[in-house]
Design an enzyme around this catalytic site. Structure first.
Site, PDB file in Angstrom:
ATOM      1  NE  ARG A   3      -2.163   2.852 -11.541  1.00 30.06           N
ATOM      2  CZ  ARG A   3      -2.131   4.045 -10.998  1.00 30.06           C
ATOM      3  NH1 ARG A   3      -1.596   5.054 -11.652  1.00 30.06           N
ATOM      4  NH2 ARG A   3      -2.622   4.245  -9.803  1.00 30.06           N
ATOM      5  CE1 TYR A  38      -1.071  -3.698  -8.757  1.00 36.02           C
ATOM      6  CE2 TYR A  38      -0.125  -1.653  -7.946  1.00 36.02           C
ATOM      7  CZ  TYR A  38      -0.530  -2.949  -7.728  1.00 36.02           C
ATOM      8  OH  TYR A  38      -0.384  -3.512  -6.479  1.00 36.02           O
ATOM      9  CB  CYS A  64     -13.394   2.769 -30.447  1.00 34.16           C
ATOM     10  SG  CYS A  64     -12.594   2.864 -32.028  1.00 34.16           S
ATOM     11  CD  GLU A  65     -14.573   1.869 -24.489  1.00 32.87           C
ATOM     12  OE1 GLU A  65     -15.312   2.648 -23.839  1.00 32.87           O
ATOM     13  OE2 GLU A  65     -14.889   0.702 -24.762  1.00 32.87           O
ATOM     14  N   GLY A 123       0.758  -1.240   0.000  1.00 34.95           N
ATOM     15  CA  GLY A 123       0.000   0.000   0.000  1.00 34.95           C
ATOM     16  C   GLY A 123       0.784   1.284   0.000  1.00 34.95           C
ATOM     17  CD  GLU A 148       0.540  -9.264   1.793  1.00 38.91           C
ATOM     18  OE1 GLU A 148      -0.345  -8.597   1.215  1.00 38.91           O
ATOM     19  OE2 GLU A 148       0.294 -10.289   2.438  1.00 38.91           O
ATOM     20  N   PRO A 149       4.734  -5.183  -0.412  1.00 38.91           N
ATOM     21  CG  PRO A 149       6.996  -4.698  -0.734  1.00 38.91           C
ATOM     22  CD  PRO A 149       6.070  -5.611   0.030  1.00 38.91           C
ATOM     23  N   GLY A 150       4.022  -3.660  -3.561  1.00 36.63           N
ATOM     24  CA  GLY A 150       4.037  -3.854  -5.008  1.00 36.63           C
ATOM     25  C   GLY A 150       4.540  -2.578  -5.652  1.00 36.63           C
ATOM     26  NE  ARG A 151       0.376   2.281  -5.930  1.00 37.93           N
ATOM     27  CZ  ARG A 151      -0.655   2.262  -6.785  1.00 37.93           C
ATOM     28  NH1 ARG A 151      -0.544   2.839  -7.953  1.00 37.93           N
ATOM     29  NH2 ARG A 151      -1.793   1.676  -6.460  1.00 37.93           N
TER      30      ARG A 151
END
Ligand code: LLP
Length: 433
Positions: free
Chosen positions: A331, A391, A362-363, A255, A292-295
């Site tokens: 994101r 991510y 096409c969005e 987090g 539990e780091p990711g980012r």
């Protein structure tokens, strides 16, 4: 070479040849490998992983981090991070297999996440993973049933470590879609329910109540929220110790946020500050702290290179239409997330103009940046979308039948391709008439 002052610590520099990462010209890379192209600074990832491990050693020699595989799942990244002593935090059978394929030892894997299936739990048991972070009573039933059926085949002679994931009903003060610690989210267990499960686990000869876990959300910059959750976890852990649970660790999840805007840099807590906040969860000094780091390990190592296909002046805005979009970087579309955008080209003057940087899908939500100040750009120019190591590629998709891009890792100033661009025909390989 002048370091660009946007993201100190990450290794971007600019000179008369344009923007470089870790001494490697991003223009040259885009010429050689085409665009869109993900490029990662592996030395930066190694540095972040090592910094966090050192910060955790201030708690105890066996306190450690388990990298959240979902942030950047490439085998080469997992191998690098594991070589720095981090275990892996996985949320699917696929991520268990992926970690094993990267050479991670099963005992260094912790299995988090809601809705673990019977097949995934069986896989975790037979592989011999280190710990299951339990999020529902059903998971305990599945574990016991799987142990019974696998026990007959004599697979898991050893006991299974489990941790109970507490939902502390604490607001992580982050984007609503990545806030996980409030009681109205699908994550974790209320302390009351967790206590019932604890008694069941204690009564089982096959399960060891080895820990308590908690994860209140992602991109958290305010450590007060972590402290608040940590205090609740400590209370719960103390109650478990009174019950006689053989707790060995508290896992305070991931987090920790990163700076997406240069102005956010002073707001980002250091790893040591994060560890000091999280360690308030420890009921005594014999218990290890897990994170539990990711980012925070991979985000600022990554850049997405994209080519300007067209520059179009709308009635109200100027658009830079580029060859990357929500398929390469979801994101902005999903969370309205901000990513800093720089021109990779050599800068001839300091004049800028505002562009909306938008992709080809096409969005209307296929955009990468709004009102981005860029030098006067023309088609063919290369832009760098920053802070996409986490991510980014792991959430890429094939929508609009688009192939996922190639990935390059730079290590010791040497770039190497770690994934080829997807082959178009592979997209319909498993389809049948
Ligand atoms: N542990 C658990 C149980 C998690 O659910 C997560 C992330 C992590 C650890 C790692 O969190 P981190 O250190 O990376 O914040 N796709 C979103 C982020 C989703 C995070 C999901 N869970 C984004 O692009 O912002």
């Amino acid at each position: 070479m002048v370091p660009i002052n946007t993201f100190p610590g990450s290794h971007f520099t600019r000179d008369q040849h344009g923007l470089s990462l870790s001494g490697v010209s991003l223009l040259q890379l885009s010429k050689k490998h085409g665009t869109p192209l993900y490029v990662y600074d592996f030395d930066r990832i190694r540095q972040r992983a090592s910094e966090l491990s050192q910060a955790l050693k201030t708690v105890s020699p066996t306190s450690r981090a388990f990298y959240a595989v979902k942030a950047l799942s490439h085998l080469a990244a997992l191998k690098l991070i594991s070589s720095e002593g981090l275990g892996m935090d996985v949320v699917s059978g696929g991520e268990i297999e992926r970690s094993l394929a990267a050479g991670v030892k099963a005992k260094d894997i912790v299995f988090s996440g809601v809705a673990k299936s019977r097949a995934e739990i069986e896989l975790g048991i037979s592989a011999g993973i280190g710990c299951f972070n339990i999020e529902s009573p059903h998971e305990i039933e599945l574990l016991l049933e799987s142990l019974q059926s696998q026990g007959n085949k004599n697979i898991g002679a050893e006991k299974i470590n489990v941790a109970l994931r507490i939902n502390p009903d604490v607001d992580g003060h982050t984007h609503a879609k990545i806030n996980t610690g409030l009681a109205d989210t699908k994550f974790g267990l209320s302390p009351v329910l967790a206590m019932t499960l604890a008694k069941k686990i204690q009564a089982s000869p096959q399960l060891v109540l080895a820990g308590v876990s908690c994860h209140i959300g992602s991109q958290i910059l305010d450590l007060a929220t972590i402290k608040q959750a940590a205090k609740q976890v400590r209370q719960f852990a103390s109650a478990l110790l009174q019950l006689g649970a053989p707790l060995r660790h508290i896992d305070m999840g991931g987090g920790l946020g990163v700076a997406y805007r240069p102005s956010e840099l002073p707001l980002v807590p250091s790893f040591l500050d994060w560890v000091n906040a999280a360690k308030l969860s420890l009921p005594n000094a014999d218990i290890d702290l897990h994170l539990e780091p990711g980012r925070s390990i991979v985000a600022d190592s990554g850049v997405l290179l994209t080519r300007v296909i067209d520059v179009k002046s709308g009635e109200k805005k100027a658009f830079a239409l580029v060859d990357a979009g929500m398929t390469e970087l979801l994101r902005p579309a999903l969370y309205d997330a901000y990513h800093h955008i720089e021109s990779v080209e050599p800068l001839t003057n300091s004049q800028t103009k505002a562009y909306d940087v938008v992709g080809p899908v096409c969005e209307t939500s296929c955009w990468l940046g709004e009102n981005v100040a860029l030098p006067n750009i023309i088609s063919g120019n290369i832009l760098a979308i920053m802070t996409v190591g986490a991510y980014g590629m792991s959430m890429a998709s094939n929508y609009n039948t688009r192939v996922r891009p190639a990935e390059i890792a730079i290590e010791n100033k040497i770039p190497r391709m770690i994934r080829k661009q997807e082959v178009l025909s592979s997209l319909w390989e498993s389809e049948h008439f």
